[in-house]
Design a protein around this motif. Sequence first.
Motif, PDB file in Angstrom:
ATOM      1  N   TRP A  15       0.824  -1.217   0.000  1.00  0.00           N
ATOM      2  CA  TRP A  15       0.000   0.000   0.000  1.00  0.00           C
ATOM      3  C   TRP A  15       0.853   1.260   0.000  1.00  0.00           C
ATOM      4  N   MET A  16       2.075   1.158   0.534  1.00  0.00           N
ATOM      5  CA  MET A  16       2.983   2.310   0.440  1.00  0.00           C
ATOM      6  C   MET A  16       3.389   2.534  -1.021  1.00  0.00           C
TER       7      MET A  16
ATOM      8  N   TRP B   7       1.733   1.507  -3.604  1.00  0.00           N
ATOM      9  CA  TRP B   7       0.524   1.884  -4.356  1.00  0.00           C
ATOM     10  C   TRP B   7       0.191   3.362  -4.138  1.00  0.00           C
ATOM     11  N   SER B   8       0.442   3.827  -2.928  1.00  0.00           N
ATOM     12  CA  SER B   8       0.219   5.251  -2.669  1.00  0.00           C
ATOM     13  C   SER B   8       1.071   6.079  -3.633  1.00  0.00           C
TER      14      SER B   8
ATOM     15  N   ALA C  49      -1.995   6.863  -6.100  1.00  0.00           N
ATOM     16  CA  ALA C  49      -2.827   7.845  -5.395  1.00  0.00           C
ATOM     17  C   ALA C  49      -2.171   9.218  -5.265  1.00  0.00           C
ATOM     18  N   PHE C  50      -0.853   9.228  -5.038  1.00  0.00           N
ATOM     19  CA  PHE C  50      -0.170  10.488  -4.728  1.00  0.00           C
ATOM     20  C   PHE C  50      -0.283  11.497  -5.875  1.00  0.00           C
TER      21      PHE C  50
ATOM     22  N   LEU D 122      -8.701   6.188  -5.304  1.00  0.00           N
ATOM     23  CA  LEU D 122      -9.092   6.008  -3.901  1.00  0.00           C
ATOM     24  C   LEU D 122     -10.280   5.062  -3.755  1.00  0.00           C
TER      25      LEU D 122
ATOM     26  N   LEU E 145      -8.888   1.768  -2.748  1.00  0.00           N
ATOM     27  CA  LEU E 145      -8.643   1.753  -1.298  1.00  0.00           C
ATOM     28  C   LEU E 145      -9.965   1.631  -0.539  1.00  0.00           C
TER      29      LEU E 145
ATOM     30  N   ASP F 101      -0.268   2.707   6.507  1.00  0.00           N
ATOM     31  CA  ASP F 101      -1.277   3.779   6.486  1.00  0.00           C
ATOM     32  C   ASP F 101      -0.659   5.158   6.279  1.00  0.00           C
TER      33      ASP F 101
ATOM     34  N   PRO G  69       1.779   6.856   4.149  1.00  0.00           N
ATOM     35  CA  PRO G  69       1.735   7.681   2.917  1.00  0.00           C
ATOM     36  C   PRO G  69       0.298   7.997   2.490  1.00  0.00           C
ATOM     37  N   LEU G  70      -0.578   7.006   2.564  1.00  0.00           N
ATOM     38  CA  LEU G  70      -1.966   7.238   2.143  1.00  0.00           C
ATOM     39  C   LEU G  70      -2.688   8.195   3.081  1.00  0.00           C
TER      40      LEU G  70
ATOM     41  N   VAL H 185      -1.882  11.568   1.801  1.00  0.00           N
ATOM     42  CA  VAL H 185      -2.639  11.830   0.567  1.00  0.00           C
ATOM     43  C   VAL H 185      -4.095  12.159   0.918  1.00  0.00           C
TER      44      VAL H 185
END
Length: 225
Positions: free
Chosen positions: A96-97, A99-100, A104-105, A139, A142, A161, A163-164, A167
Amino acid sequence: MLEIWGRPYSSNVIPVIWTANELGLDYTLQLAGGSFGKLDTPEYAKINPNRMIPAIRDGEFALWESLSIVRYLCDRYGAGGLSPSNPQTRAMADQWMEWSASKAFMPVIYLFFATVRTQPSVRDPSKIAALRDEAHAALSILDSHLAQQAYVCGDRFTMGDIPLGCVAYRYFNVDLDRPALPNVEAWYQRLAERPAYQDHVMRHFGSNPDEWAALEVACASEGVI
Ligand SMILES: N[C@@H](CCC(=O)N[C@@H](CS)C(=O)NCC(=O)O)C(=O)O
Protein backbone atom coordinates in the motif's frame (compact mmCIF):
# COMPACT_ATOMS: atom_id res chain seq x y z
CA MET A 1 20.22 12.99 17.35
CA LEU A 2 18.15 12.19 14.28
CA GLU A 3 18.04 15.05 11.76
CA ILE A 4 15.17 15.44 9.32
CA TRP A 5 15.87 17.80 6.45
CA GLY A 6 12.88 19.38 4.78
CA ARG A 7 10.03 21.78 5.24
CA PRO A 8 6.91 21.05 7.25
CA TYR A 9 4.41 21.68 4.41
CA SER A 10 6.14 19.52 1.79
CA SER A 11 4.05 16.53 0.67
CA ASN A 12 7.06 14.21 0.74
CA VAL A 13 8.42 15.47 4.05
CA ILE A 14 5.15 15.20 5.98
CA PRO A 15 5.14 11.34 6.03
CA VAL A 16 8.65 11.36 7.52
CA ILE A 17 7.79 13.90 10.22
CA TRP A 18 4.54 12.07 11.03
CA THR A 19 6.43 8.77 11.33
CA ALA A 20 9.08 10.22 13.64
CA ASN A 21 6.34 11.57 15.88
CA GLU A 22 4.33 8.33 15.87
CA LEU A 23 7.52 6.61 17.01
CA GLY A 24 8.16 9.24 19.69
CA LEU A 25 11.63 9.98 18.31
CA ASP A 26 13.72 12.96 19.30
CA TYR A 27 14.79 14.76 16.16
CA THR A 28 15.76 18.14 14.87
CA LEU A 29 14.08 19.50 11.77
CA GLN A 30 16.64 21.20 9.56
CA LEU A 31 14.51 23.57 7.55
CA ALA A 32 15.46 23.15 3.89
CA GLY A 33 13.90 23.37 0.46
CA GLY A 34 11.50 25.96 -0.96
CA SER A 35 11.96 29.36 0.66
CA PHE A 36 14.31 27.82 3.26
CA GLY A 37 16.96 26.98 0.61
CA LYS A 38 20.10 25.04 1.66
CA LEU A 39 19.69 22.33 -0.99
CA ASP A 40 22.55 23.71 -3.09
CA THR A 41 25.12 23.61 -0.32
CA PRO A 42 28.02 21.13 -0.43
CA GLU A 43 26.94 19.89 3.01
CA TYR A 44 23.50 18.94 1.71
CA ALA A 45 24.87 17.27 -1.42
CA LYS A 46 26.57 14.77 0.90
CA ILE A 47 23.22 13.95 2.50
CA ASN A 48 21.14 13.87 -0.69
CA PRO A 49 22.95 14.24 -4.03
CA ASN A 50 19.56 14.76 -5.70
CA ARG A 51 19.31 18.03 -3.73
CA MET A 52 15.73 17.27 -2.84
CA ILE A 53 13.85 16.88 0.42
CA PRO A 54 13.27 14.91 2.56
CA ALA A 55 16.50 13.37 3.75
CA ILE A 56 17.62 12.23 7.17
CA ARG A 57 20.84 11.78 9.03
CA ASP A 58 20.81 9.25 11.84
CA GLY A 59 24.30 9.44 13.28
CA GLU A 60 26.63 8.87 10.34
CA PHE A 61 23.89 7.23 8.29
CA ALA A 62 22.20 9.39 5.62
CA LEU A 63 19.09 8.39 3.68
CA TRP A 64 16.81 10.00 1.09
CA GLU A 65 13.53 9.02 -0.65
CA SER A 66 10.61 9.63 1.68
CA LEU A 67 9.15 6.14 1.74
CA SER A 68 12.55 4.52 2.24
CA ILE A 69 12.98 6.82 5.22
CA VAL A 70 9.56 5.86 6.61
CA ARG A 71 10.44 2.15 6.27
CA TYR A 72 13.87 2.65 7.84
CA LEU A 73 12.52 4.54 10.85
CA CYS A 74 9.75 1.98 11.37
CA ASP A 75 12.12 -0.99 10.98
CA ARG A 76 14.74 0.51 13.26
CA TYR A 77 12.54 2.10 15.92
CA GLY A 78 9.16 0.42 15.49
CA ALA A 79 9.87 -3.23 14.70
CA GLY A 80 6.80 -5.31 15.51
CA GLY A 81 4.76 -2.09 15.81
CA LEU A 82 4.56 0.30 12.88
CA SER A 83 6.72 -2.19 10.98
CA PRO A 84 4.81 -5.47 11.27
CA SER A 85 6.91 -8.51 12.18
CA ASN A 86 4.76 -10.94 10.20
CA PRO A 87 6.32 -10.99 6.69
CA GLN A 88 2.96 -11.09 4.95
CA THR A 89 1.56 -8.20 6.99
CA ARG A 90 4.74 -6.23 6.33
CA ALA A 91 4.49 -7.01 2.62
CA MET A 92 0.91 -5.75 2.70
CA ALA A 93 2.10 -2.51 4.34
CA ASP A 94 4.76 -2.20 1.65
CA GLN A 95 2.24 -2.89 -1.09
CA TRP A 96 0.00 0.00 0.00
CA MET A 97 2.98 2.31 0.44
CA GLU A 98 4.08 1.54 -3.12
CA TRP A 99 0.52 1.88 -4.36
CA SER A 100 0.22 5.25 -2.67
CA ALA A 101 3.28 6.45 -4.62
CA SER A 102 2.30 4.88 -7.94
CA LYS A 103 -1.45 5.51 -8.04
CA ALA A 104 -2.83 7.84 -5.40
CA PHE A 105 -0.17 10.49 -4.73
CA MET A 106 0.11 11.98 -8.22
CA PRO A 107 -3.52 12.84 -8.99
CA VAL A 108 -3.94 14.27 -5.49
CA ILE A 109 -0.76 16.35 -5.59
CA TYR A 110 -1.64 17.67 -9.07
CA LEU A 111 -5.12 18.45 -7.76
CA PHE A 112 -3.51 20.32 -4.88
CA PHE A 113 -1.29 22.25 -7.31
CA ALA A 114 -4.23 23.01 -9.60
CA THR A 115 -6.22 24.46 -6.69
CA VAL A 116 -4.37 25.66 -3.58
CA ARG A 117 -1.07 26.35 -5.41
CA THR A 118 -2.70 28.16 -8.37
CA GLN A 119 -4.10 31.67 -8.17
CA PRO A 120 -7.93 31.48 -8.36
CA SER A 121 -8.04 33.71 -11.47
CA VAL A 122 -6.08 31.20 -13.58
CA ARG A 123 -7.50 27.91 -12.29
CA ASP A 124 -8.74 25.48 -14.93
CA PRO A 125 -12.06 23.90 -13.85
CA SER A 126 -11.94 21.11 -16.43
CA LYS A 127 -8.41 20.12 -15.39
CA ILE A 128 -9.46 20.20 -11.74
CA ALA A 129 -12.49 17.97 -12.48
CA ALA A 130 -10.35 15.48 -14.42
CA LEU A 131 -7.81 15.27 -11.58
CA ARG A 132 -10.60 14.89 -9.02
CA ASP A 133 -12.02 11.99 -11.06
CA GLU A 134 -8.60 10.36 -11.37
CA ALA A 135 -7.99 10.69 -7.63
CA HIS A 136 -11.46 9.34 -6.88
CA ALA A 137 -10.93 6.33 -9.18
CA ALA A 138 -7.68 5.46 -7.38
CA LEU A 139 -9.09 6.01 -3.90
CA SER A 140 -12.12 3.84 -4.79
CA ILE A 141 -9.72 0.87 -4.83
CA LEU A 142 -8.64 1.75 -1.30
CA ASP A 143 -12.30 2.23 -0.37
CA SER A 144 -13.17 -1.34 -1.38
CA HIS A 145 -10.17 -2.65 0.56
CA LEU A 146 -11.13 -0.71 3.70
CA ALA A 147 -14.65 -2.13 3.61
CA GLN A 148 -13.11 -5.27 5.13
CA GLN A 149 -10.78 -3.78 7.74
CA ALA A 150 -10.05 -0.70 9.81
CA TYR A 151 -6.51 -0.05 8.50
CA VAL A 152 -4.70 -1.00 5.33
CA CYS A 153 -3.01 -4.06 6.91
CA GLY A 154 -5.84 -5.20 9.16
CA ASP A 155 -7.13 -4.07 12.51
CA ARG A 156 -4.23 -1.89 13.61
CA PHE A 157 -2.37 1.17 12.37
CA THR A 158 0.97 0.46 10.64
CA MET A 159 3.44 2.20 8.35
CA GLY A 160 1.21 1.06 5.49
CA ASP A 161 -1.28 3.78 6.49
CA ILE A 162 1.26 6.61 6.55
CA PRO A 163 1.73 7.68 2.92
CA LEU A 164 -1.97 7.24 2.14
CA GLY A 165 -2.95 9.10 5.29
CA CYS A 166 -1.01 12.10 4.00
CA VAL A 167 -2.64 11.83 0.57
CA ALA A 168 -6.08 11.57 2.19
CA TYR A 169 -5.67 14.79 4.18
CA ARG A 170 -4.92 16.79 1.06
CA TYR A 171 -7.67 15.11 -0.95
CA PHE A 172 -10.34 15.77 1.67
CA ASN A 173 -9.26 19.34 2.33
CA VAL A 174 -8.99 20.97 -1.05
CA ASP A 175 -12.08 23.02 -1.70
CA LEU A 176 -14.13 20.98 -4.18
CA ASP A 177 -17.11 18.63 -4.40
CA ARG A 178 -16.13 14.99 -4.12
CA PRO A 179 -18.11 11.80 -4.64
CA ALA A 180 -18.46 9.75 -1.45
CA LEU A 181 -15.80 7.27 -0.35
CA PRO A 182 -17.38 6.01 2.88
CA ASN A 183 -14.70 3.57 3.96
CA VAL A 184 -11.80 5.90 3.17
CA GLU A 185 -13.64 8.67 5.02
CA ALA A 186 -14.15 6.43 8.09
CA TRP A 187 -10.45 5.42 8.05
CA TYR A 188 -9.46 9.09 7.66
CA GLN A 189 -11.55 9.90 10.75
CA ARG A 190 -9.69 7.17 12.64
CA LEU A 191 -6.36 8.71 11.61
CA ALA A 192 -7.65 12.13 12.64
CA GLU A 193 -7.89 10.86 16.24
CA ARG A 194 -4.11 10.33 16.36
CA PRO A 195 -2.24 13.27 17.98
CA ALA A 196 0.77 12.97 15.64
CA TYR A 197 -1.53 13.08 12.61
CA GLN A 198 -3.35 16.12 14.00
CA ASP A 199 -0.08 17.92 14.71
CA HIS A 200 1.94 17.10 11.60
CA VAL A 201 -0.44 16.15 8.79
CA MET A 202 -3.64 18.11 9.49
CA ARG A 203 -2.04 21.48 8.90
CA HIS A 204 -4.28 24.13 7.49
CA PHE A 205 -2.76 24.86 4.08
CA GLY A 206 -4.80 27.86 2.99
CA SER A 207 -6.73 28.24 -0.23
CA ASN A 208 -4.27 30.00 -2.54
CA PRO A 209 -0.49 30.21 -3.10
CA ASP A 210 -0.01 33.31 -0.95
CA GLU A 211 -1.80 31.82 2.05
CA TRP A 212 0.05 28.53 1.58
CA ALA A 213 3.48 30.21 1.52
CA ALA A 214 2.69 32.40 4.53
CA LEU A 215 1.43 29.43 6.56
CA GLU A 216 4.56 27.41 5.89
CA VAL A 217 6.89 30.21 6.94
CA ALA A 218 4.76 31.03 10.01
CA CYS A 219 4.64 27.39 11.07
CA ALA A 220 8.42 27.10 10.89
CA SER A 221 9.13 30.42 12.60
CA GLU A 222 6.77 29.56 15.45
CA GLY A 223 8.67 26.32 15.94
CA VAL A 224 5.51 24.27 15.34
CA ILE A 225 7.41 21.41 13.86
N1 LIG B 1 10.62 10.69 -4.58
C1 LIG B 1 11.14 11.72 -3.71
C2 LIG B 1 10.57 13.05 -4.18
C3 LIG B 1 11.25 14.21 -3.47
C4 LIG B 1 10.70 15.55 -3.94
O1 LIG B 1 10.08 15.68 -5.01
N2 LIG B 1 10.90 16.57 -3.11
C5 LIG B 1 10.47 17.90 -3.43
C6 LIG B 1 9.54 18.45 -2.33
S1 LIG B 1 8.06 17.56 -2.15
C7 LIG B 1 11.67 18.84 -3.44
O2 LIG B 1 12.72 18.52 -2.91
N3 LIG B 1 11.49 20.02 -4.03
C8 LIG B 1 12.46 21.07 -3.96
C9 LIG B 1 12.15 22.01 -2.83
O3 LIG B 1 11.23 21.76 -2.02
O4 LIG B 1 12.83 23.03 -2.74
C10 LIG B 1 10.72 11.40 -2.27
O5 LIG B 1 9.67 10.78 -2.07
O6 LIG B 1 11.48 11.74 -1.35
